[in-house]
Scaffold this motif. Sequence first.
Motif, PDB file in Angstrom:
ATOM      1  N   VAL A 233       0.165  16.121 -45.699  1.00  0.00           N
ATOM      2  CA  VAL A 233      -0.124  16.936 -46.882  1.00  0.00           C
ATOM      3  C   VAL A 233      -1.638  17.037 -47.027  1.00  0.00           C
ATOM      4  CG1 VAL A 233       0.245  17.252 -49.355  1.00  0.00           C
ATOM      5  CG2 VAL A 233       1.964  16.044 -47.998  1.00  0.00           C
ATOM      6  N   LEU A 234      -2.115  18.255 -47.263  1.00  0.00           N
ATOM      7  CA  LEU A 234      -3.532  18.494 -47.535  1.00  0.00           C
ATOM      8  C   LEU A 234      -3.680  18.811 -49.012  1.00  0.00           C
ATOM      9  CD1 LEU A 234      -4.347  20.817 -44.517  1.00  0.00           C
ATOM     10  CD2 LEU A 234      -4.581  18.328 -44.654  1.00  0.00           C
ATOM     11  N   PHE A 235      -4.710  18.261 -49.627  1.00  0.00           N
ATOM     12  CA  PHE A 235      -4.962  18.450 -51.052  1.00  0.00           C
ATOM     13  C   PHE A 235      -6.339  19.051 -51.274  1.00  0.00           C
ATOM     14  CE2 PHE A 235      -2.281  14.697 -50.572  1.00  0.00           C
ATOM     15  CZ  PHE A 235      -1.209  15.017 -51.391  1.00  0.00           C
ATOM     16  N   LYS A 236      -6.402  20.122 -52.043  1.00  0.00           N
ATOM     17  CA  LYS A 236      -7.666  20.678 -52.539  1.00  0.00           C
ATOM     18  C   LYS A 236      -7.661  20.382 -54.032  1.00  0.00           C
ATOM     19  CE  LYS A 236      -9.196  24.494 -50.888  1.00  0.00           C
ATOM     20  NZ  LYS A 236     -10.502  24.722 -50.283  1.00  0.00           N
TER      21      LYS A 236
ATOM     22  N   GLY B  19      -7.368  10.563 -45.286  1.00  0.00           N
ATOM     23  CA  GLY B  19      -8.669  10.969 -44.774  1.00  0.00           C
ATOM     24  C   GLY B  19      -9.371  11.913 -45.738  1.00  0.00           C
ATOM     25  N   LEU B  20     -10.678  11.763 -45.850  1.00  0.00           N
ATOM     26  CA  LEU B  20     -11.500  12.604 -46.710  1.00  0.00           C
ATOM     27  C   LEU B  20     -12.286  13.588 -45.856  1.00  0.00           C
ATOM     28  CD1 LEU B  20     -12.885   9.916 -49.176  1.00  0.00           C
ATOM     29  CD2 LEU B  20     -10.694  11.127 -49.214  1.00  0.00           C
ATOM     30  N   ASP B  21     -12.311  14.836 -46.276  1.00  0.00           N
ATOM     31  CA  ASP B  21     -13.013  15.884 -45.544  1.00  0.00           C
ATOM     32  C   ASP B  21     -14.504  15.566 -45.428  1.00  0.00           C
ATOM     33  OD1 ASP B  21     -13.256  18.559 -44.365  1.00  0.00           O
ATOM     34  OD2 ASP B  21     -14.381  19.003 -46.187  1.00  0.00           O
TER      35      ASP B  21
ATOM     36  N   HIS C  12     -16.650  20.037 -45.524  1.00  0.00           N
ATOM     37  CA  HIS C  12     -16.860  20.728 -46.805  1.00  0.00           C
ATOM     38  C   HIS C  12     -17.135  22.226 -46.642  1.00  0.00           C
ATOM     39  CE1 HIS C  12     -16.806  16.743 -48.494  1.00  0.00           C
ATOM     40  NE2 HIS C  12     -17.833  16.399 -47.755  1.00  0.00           N
ATOM     41  N   SER C  13     -16.374  22.860 -45.746  1.00  0.00           N
ATOM     42  CA  SER C  13     -16.506  24.307 -45.593  1.00  0.00           C
ATOM     43  C   SER C  13     -15.627  25.013 -46.623  1.00  0.00           C
ATOM     44  CB  SER C  13     -16.096  24.737 -44.183  1.00  0.00           C
ATOM     45  OG  SER C  13     -14.693  24.665 -44.032  1.00  0.00           O
ATOM     46  N   ALA C  14     -15.761  26.316 -46.709  1.00  0.00           N
ATOM     47  CA  ALA C  14     -14.973  27.089 -47.683  1.00  0.00           C
ATOM     48  C   ALA C  14     -13.471  26.956 -47.429  1.00  0.00           C
ATOM     49  CB  ALA C  14     -15.384  28.554 -47.620  1.00  0.00           C
ATOM     50  N   ARG C  15     -13.061  26.726 -46.196  1.00  0.00           N
ATOM     51  CA  ARG C  15     -11.633  26.624 -45.896  1.00  0.00           C
ATOM     52  C   ARG C  15     -11.119  25.191 -45.893  1.00  0.00           C
ATOM     53  NH1 ARG C  15      -9.837  25.990 -40.386  1.00  0.00           N
ATOM     54  NH2 ARG C  15     -11.576  25.275 -39.110  1.00  0.00           N
ATOM     55  N   SER C  16     -11.994  24.238 -46.132  1.00  0.00           N
ATOM     56  CA  SER C  16     -11.621  22.826 -46.111  1.00  0.00           C
ATOM     57  C   SER C  16     -10.783  22.429 -47.321  1.00  0.00           C
ATOM     58  CB  SER C  16     -12.867  21.939 -46.096  1.00  0.00           C
ATOM     59  OG  SER C  16     -13.594  22.083 -44.920  1.00  0.00           O
ATOM     60  N   TYR C  17      -9.899  21.480 -47.084  1.00  0.00           N
ATOM     61  CA  TYR C  17      -9.222  20.768 -48.166  1.00  0.00           C
ATOM     62  C   TYR C  17      -9.947  19.447 -48.336  1.00  0.00           C
ATOM     63  CZ  TYR C  17      -5.341  24.009 -48.711  1.00  0.00           C
ATOM     64  OH  TYR C  17      -4.578  25.115 -48.998  1.00  0.00           O
ATOM     65  N   ASP C  18      -9.785  18.809 -49.496  1.00  0.00           N
ATOM     66  CA  ASP C  18     -10.542  17.589 -49.796  1.00  0.00           C
ATOM     67  C   ASP C  18      -9.966  16.337 -49.153  1.00  0.00           C
ATOM     68  OD1 ASP C  18     -12.502  18.774 -51.637  1.00  0.00           O
ATOM     69  OD2 ASP C  18     -10.739  19.166 -52.879  1.00  0.00           O
ATOM     70  N   ILE C  19      -8.625  16.250 -49.118  1.00  0.00           N
ATOM     71  CA  ILE C  19      -7.954  15.025 -48.674  1.00  0.00           C
ATOM     72  C   ILE C  19      -6.792  15.389 -47.757  1.00  0.00           C
ATOM     73  CG2 ILE C  19      -6.659  12.970 -49.423  1.00  0.00           C
ATOM     74  CD1 ILE C  19      -8.027  13.287 -52.174  1.00  0.00           C
ATOM     75  N   ALA C  20      -6.609  14.591 -46.714  1.00  0.00           N
ATOM     76  CA  ALA C  20      -5.422  14.686 -45.863  1.00  0.00           C
ATOM     77  C   ALA C  20      -4.629  13.390 -45.996  1.00  0.00           C
ATOM     78  CB  ALA C  20      -5.803  14.905 -44.408  1.00  0.00           C
ATOM     79  N   LEU C  21      -3.327  13.526 -46.219  1.00  0.00           N
ATOM     80  CA  LEU C  21      -2.419  12.390 -46.260  1.00  0.00           C
ATOM     81  C   LEU C  21      -1.495  12.507 -45.051  1.00  0.00           C
ATOM     82  CD1 LEU C  21      -1.008   9.988 -47.715  1.00  0.00           C
ATOM     83  CD2 LEU C  21       0.442  11.702 -48.829  1.00  0.00           C
ATOM     84  N   ILE C  22      -1.478  11.475 -44.218  1.00  0.00           N
ATOM     85  CA  ILE C  22      -0.610  11.456 -43.045  1.00  0.00           C
ATOM     86  C   ILE C  22       0.294  10.232 -43.177  1.00  0.00           C
ATOM     87  CG2 ILE C  22      -0.495  11.367 -40.529  1.00  0.00           C
ATOM     88  CD1 ILE C  22      -3.460  12.414 -40.598  1.00  0.00           C
TER      89      ILE C  22
END
Length: 95
Positions: free
Chosen positions: A6-9, A41-43, A46-56
């Motif tokens: 899951v990716l979180f913005k 994981g934390l991004d 920090h690009s415009a298309r990036s999400y802030d956090i990844a949960l694996i």
Amino acid sequence: MITHIVLFKLKDGSTESVERTAQVLRDMEGKIDELKSIEVGLDVIHSARSYDIALITKFESLEALEAYQVHPVHKKVIEHINEVREATAAVDFVS
């Protein structure tokens, strides 16, 4: 094995807000029997298309993933996420 990503913005992308939410996610470790592994994981780009956090996360089966979805600890995490998220994306696959 099922891998659940899951990716979180977040609405507030500040370092403090991102770290607080990452810790909420990390706090699930060891509290849900069906959850075999967790990585948060934390991004760093920090690009415009990036999400802030990844949960694996990893589960033995789809049934285990379904049990995780309704576990009380996970439900508390969802409450937090619903307050802070701007967007999410998810993928689940056999690994």
